[in-house]
Design a protein around this motif. Structure first.
Motif, PDB file in Angstrom:
ATOM      1  N   ALA A  44       0.663  -1.231  -0.076  1.00 22.69           N
ATOM      2  CA  ALA A  44      -0.168   0.020  -0.087  1.00 22.69           C
ATOM      3  C   ALA A  44       0.755   1.066   0.074  1.00 22.69           C
ATOM      4  CB  ALA A  44      -1.008   0.097   1.179  1.00 22.69           C
ATOM      5  N   ILE A  45       2.069   1.187   0.889  1.00 26.54           N
ATOM      6  CA  ILE A  45       2.783   2.163   0.804  1.00 26.54           C
ATOM      7  C   ILE A  45       3.833   2.524  -0.068  1.00 26.54           C
ATOM      8  CG2 ILE A  45       4.620   3.757   2.173  1.00 26.54           C
ATOM      9  CD1 ILE A  45       2.965   2.415   5.019  1.00 26.54           C
ATOM     10  N   GLY A  46       4.281   1.421  -0.809  1.00 24.65           N
ATOM     11  CA  GLY A  46       5.376   1.435  -1.836  1.00 24.65           C
ATOM     12  C   GLY A  46       6.861   1.392  -1.065  1.00 24.65           C
ATOM     13  N   ALA A  47       7.765   1.117  -1.924  1.00 24.25           N
ATOM     14  CA  ALA A  47       9.227   0.932  -1.406  1.00 24.25           C
ATOM     15  C   ALA A  47       9.727   2.195  -1.001  1.00 24.25           C
ATOM     16  CB  ALA A  47      10.030   0.198  -2.514  1.00 24.25           C
ATOM     17  N   SER A  48      10.595   2.039  -0.068  1.00 22.48           N
ATOM     18  CA  SER A  48      11.377   3.289   0.423  1.00 22.48           C
ATOM     19  C   SER A  48      12.467   2.776   1.492  1.00 22.48           C
ATOM     20  CB  SER A  48      10.759   4.425   1.109  1.00 22.48           C
ATOM     21  OG  SER A  48      11.595   5.450   1.637  1.00 22.48           O
ATOM     22  N   GLU A  49      13.580   3.281   1.206  1.00 26.40           N
ATOM     23  CA  GLU A  49      14.660   2.865   2.156  1.00 26.40           C
ATOM     24  C   GLU A  49      14.560   3.288   3.423  1.00 26.40           C
ATOM     25  OE1 GLU A  49      17.937   6.786   1.163  1.00 26.40           O
ATOM     26  OE2 GLU A  49      18.421   4.584   0.578  1.00 26.40           O
ATOM     27  N   ASN A  50      13.590   4.404   3.669  1.00 31.13           N
ATOM     28  CA  ASN A  50      13.286   4.789   5.109  1.00 31.13           C
ATOM     29  C   ASN A  50      12.094   4.208   5.611  1.00 31.13           C
ATOM     30  OD1 ASN A  50      15.435   6.873   5.433  1.00 31.13           O
ATOM     31  ND2 ASN A  50      14.370   8.215   3.996  1.00 31.13           N
ATOM     32  N   LEU A  51      11.646   3.026   4.974  1.00 28.93           N
ATOM     33  CA  LEU A  51      10.447   2.402   5.489  1.00 28.93           C
ATOM     34  C   LEU A  51      10.683   1.116   6.059  1.00 28.93           C
ATOM     35  CD1 LEU A  51       7.203   2.255   5.745  1.00 28.93           C
ATOM     36  CD2 LEU A  51       7.171   1.518   3.465  1.00 28.93           C
ATOM     37  N   VAL A  52      10.266   0.750   7.113  1.00 27.63           N
ATOM     38  CA  VAL A  52      10.162  -0.443   7.781  1.00 27.63           C
ATOM     39  C   VAL A  52       8.662  -0.966   8.114  1.00 27.63           C
ATOM     40  CG1 VAL A  52      10.814  -1.945   9.727  1.00 27.63           C
ATOM     41  CG2 VAL A  52      12.389  -0.406   8.916  1.00 27.63           C
ATOM     42  N   THR A  53       8.381  -2.186   7.821  1.00 26.74           N
ATOM     43  CA  THR A  53       6.998  -2.495   7.968  1.00 26.74           C
ATOM     44  C   THR A  53       6.954  -3.661   9.079  1.00 26.74           C
ATOM     45  OG1 THR A  53       6.969  -4.185   5.885  1.00 26.74           O
ATOM     46  CG2 THR A  53       6.138  -2.058   5.831  1.00 26.74           C
ATOM     47  N   VAL A  54       6.098  -3.596  10.004  1.00 25.71           N
ATOM     48  CA  VAL A  54       6.194  -4.446  11.050  1.00 25.71           C
ATOM     49  C   VAL A  54       4.774  -4.670  11.474  1.00 25.71           C
ATOM     50  CG1 VAL A  54       6.667  -4.422  13.895  1.00 25.71           C
ATOM     51  CG2 VAL A  54       7.977  -3.021  12.144  1.00 25.71           C
ATOM     52  N   THR A  55       4.717  -6.147  11.887  1.00 26.18           N
ATOM     53  CA  THR A  55       3.525  -6.630  12.143  1.00 26.18           C
ATOM     54  C   THR A  55       2.907  -6.025  13.645  1.00 26.18           C
ATOM     55  OG1 THR A  55       3.845  -8.773  11.261  1.00 26.18           O
ATOM     56  CG2 THR A  55       2.071  -8.757  13.136  1.00 26.18           C
ATOM     57  N   LEU A  56       1.713  -5.471  13.454  1.00 27.47           N
ATOM     58  CA  LEU A  56       0.909  -4.923  14.852  1.00 27.47           C
ATOM     59  C   LEU A  56      -0.282  -5.113  14.927  1.00 27.47           C
ATOM     60  CD1 LEU A  56       1.089  -3.527  17.517  1.00 27.47           C
ATOM     61  CD2 LEU A  56       1.412  -1.217  16.238  1.00 27.47           C
ATOM     62  N   GLN A  69      10.503  -1.925  19.644  1.00 32.36           N
ATOM     63  CA  GLN A  69      11.568  -2.290  19.633  1.00 32.36           C
ATOM     64  C   GLN A  69      12.156  -2.341  18.316  1.00 32.36           C
ATOM     65  OE1 GLN A  69      13.379  -3.067  22.622  1.00 32.36           O
ATOM     66  NE2 GLN A  69      15.148  -2.832  20.906  1.00 32.36           N
ATOM     67  N   ALA A  70      11.371  -2.822  17.212  1.00 32.85           N
ATOM     68  CA  ALA A  70      11.772  -2.762  15.820  1.00 32.85           C
ATOM     69  C   ALA A  70      12.366  -1.228  15.395  1.00 32.85           C
ATOM     70  CB  ALA A  70      10.742  -3.177  15.064  1.00 32.85           C
ATOM     71  N   SER A  71      11.487  -0.426  15.954  1.00 32.56           N
ATOM     72  CA  SER A  71      11.832   1.006  15.465  1.00 32.56           C
ATOM     73  C   SER A  71      13.120   1.379  16.126  1.00 32.56           C
ATOM     74  CB  SER A  71      10.547   2.016  16.128  1.00 32.56           C
ATOM     75  OG  SER A  71      10.901   3.242  15.731  1.00 32.56           O
ATOM     76  N   VAL A  72      13.437   1.018  17.340  1.00 27.98           N
ATOM     77  CA  VAL A  72      14.675   1.496  18.024  1.00 27.98           C
ATOM     78  C   VAL A  72      15.793   0.778  17.515  1.00 27.98           C
ATOM     79  CG1 VAL A  72      15.783   1.398  20.231  1.00 27.98           C
ATOM     80  CG2 VAL A  72      13.457   2.117  20.116  1.00 27.98           C
ATOM     81  N   ASP A  73      15.425  -0.567  17.087  1.00 29.28           N
ATOM     82  CA  ASP A  73      16.616  -1.485  16.433  1.00 29.28           C
ATOM     83  C   ASP A  73      16.999  -0.819  15.141  1.00 29.28           C
ATOM     84  OD1 ASP A  73      16.580  -2.962  18.651  1.00 29.28           O
ATOM     85  OD2 ASP A  73      15.458  -4.645  17.834  1.00 29.28           O
ATOM     86  N   ARG A  74      15.777  -0.248  14.283  1.00 34.01           N
ATOM     87  CA  ARG A  74      16.318   0.075  12.912  1.00 34.01           C
ATOM     88  C   ARG A  74      16.612   1.652  12.884  1.00 34.01           C
ATOM     89  NH1 ARG A  74      17.427   2.010   8.848  1.00 34.01           N
ATOM     90  NH2 ARG A  74      16.469   1.392   6.628  1.00 34.01           N
ATOM     91  N   PHE A  75      16.045   2.610  13.665  1.00 37.07           N
ATOM     92  CA  PHE A  75      16.514   3.819  13.672  1.00 37.07           C
ATOM     93  C   PHE A  75      16.889   4.767  14.919  1.00 37.07           C
ATOM     94  CE2 PHE A  75      12.846   3.154  10.453  1.00 37.07           C
ATOM     95  CZ  PHE A  75      13.650   3.513   9.361  1.00 37.07           C
ATOM     96  N   GLY A  76      16.730   3.706  16.052  1.00 35.25           N
ATOM     97  CA  GLY A  76      17.624   4.225  17.364  1.00 35.25           C
ATOM     98  C   GLY A  76      16.315   5.125  18.073  1.00 35.25           C
ATOM     99  N   ARG A  77      15.392   5.619  17.403  1.00 31.26           N
ATOM    100  CA  ARG A  77      14.664   6.474  18.300  1.00 31.26           C
ATOM    101  C   ARG A  77      13.099   6.360  17.786  1.00 31.26           C
ATOM    102  NH1 ARG A  77      16.789  11.134  19.283  1.00 31.26           N
ATOM    103  NH2 ARG A  77      14.907  12.181  19.152  1.00 31.26           N
TER     104      ARG A  77
END
Length: 282
Positions: A44-56, A69-77
């Protein structure tokens, strides 16, 4: 906040969540986009190097912790949490089953509660953050056929308004967004379910209301892309608004609610003021 923000968006598989994620990415931010089906979110959103998709699934606290935790692991904050996931269980109160009434609260009240509870320790540690919760004009005014939905949104309003001073000392701000009618998927069968008509006294009004809302689907006046862009703009402010009336119809609701409260306060003012103990002024 840093110029480049890290957003965590719930309910990003369709509708307003997709628009929000796309607008944040277009503004140069990083986005953790979540939904029950991460593959659908990605498509739906499309590809981007700044995008991470997570089950929630927002009603699952463990999922919420994992997404944070996935957000912190990938981007630190996490700079901006957007509580967007929602559904709509419509019907007259007597016809909504107790299970459906509770299910409405689980998604649209306890869902944001779960995700915010998971995100706040991260924001406290970094001494900054913004919690954006998509409420509704139904969180300001009740109406027939929306008792369960309005109950959840009124609760969201009180919870967020109370949370605001609790987290302010840590540099964390909050923003409630009260949209009117926007052309999203909220009124589609995937998001809206109607209570079965079971009481004759309500039958005619139920039929008319359901037909009216079904005819409105896809014809709502608000543009979700414009709302998403507006929210990106507001999140960049040093002082985001505590409430944002989203749409001309929402502005009208705000103004009418203010007038109604003032009129109700004045209607029996003398009786209200006469309720103190006789020794209260001693």
């Amino acid at each position: 906040m840093a110029q480049k923000q890290v957003w965590l968006v719930t309910g990003a598989g369709r509708g307003m969540g997709v628009r929000l994620a796309q607008a944040a990415l277009a503004a140069g931010h990083a986005v953790v986009a979540t939904g029950r089906n991460p593959e659908q979110v990605s498509r739906a959103i499309g590809a981007s190097e700044n995008l991470v998709t997570v089950t929630l699934d927002v009603i699952d606290p463990a999922d919420a912790q994992a997404a944070v935790q996935a957000s912190v692991d990938r981007f630190g904050r996490i700079d901006v949490l957007v509580n967007n996931a929602a559904n709509f269980k419509a019907g007259f109160f007597e016809e909504i089953t107790p299970a459906d009434f509770r299910a409405q609260l689980e998604t649209t009240l306890f869902g944001p509660v779960n995700v915010t509870r998971a995100a706040l320790p991260v924001m406290r540690a970094q001494r900054s953050g913004l919690v954006v919760t998509i409420s509704s004009t139904a969180g300001l005014i009740g109406g027939e056929f929306v008792s369960a939905y309005a109950a959840s949104k009124f609760a969201v309003e009180g919870w967020m308004e109370s949370l605001t001073p609790e987290v302010a000392p840590f540099g964390i701000r909050t923003m409630l967004v009260e949209p009117g009618f926007f052309r999203t998927e909220l009124l589609t069968p995937e998001s809206t379910s109607y209570a079965a008509s079971s009481i004759e006294d309500y039958a005619e009004r139920t039929a008319g209301t359901v037909a009216g809302w079904q005819s409105m689907n896809g014809r709502q006046g608000g543009d979700p892309a414009k709302l998403a862009a507006a929210l990106v703009q507001l999140t960049a402010l040093d002082e985001p608004p505590l409430r944002f009336a989203a749409g001309a119809d929402a502005v009208g609701v705000f103004e009418q609610k203010a007038r109604d409260l003032l009129a109700q306060a004045a209607a029996h003012r003398e009786l209200s003021l006469a309720l103190a103990h006789d020794d209260a002024s001693a």
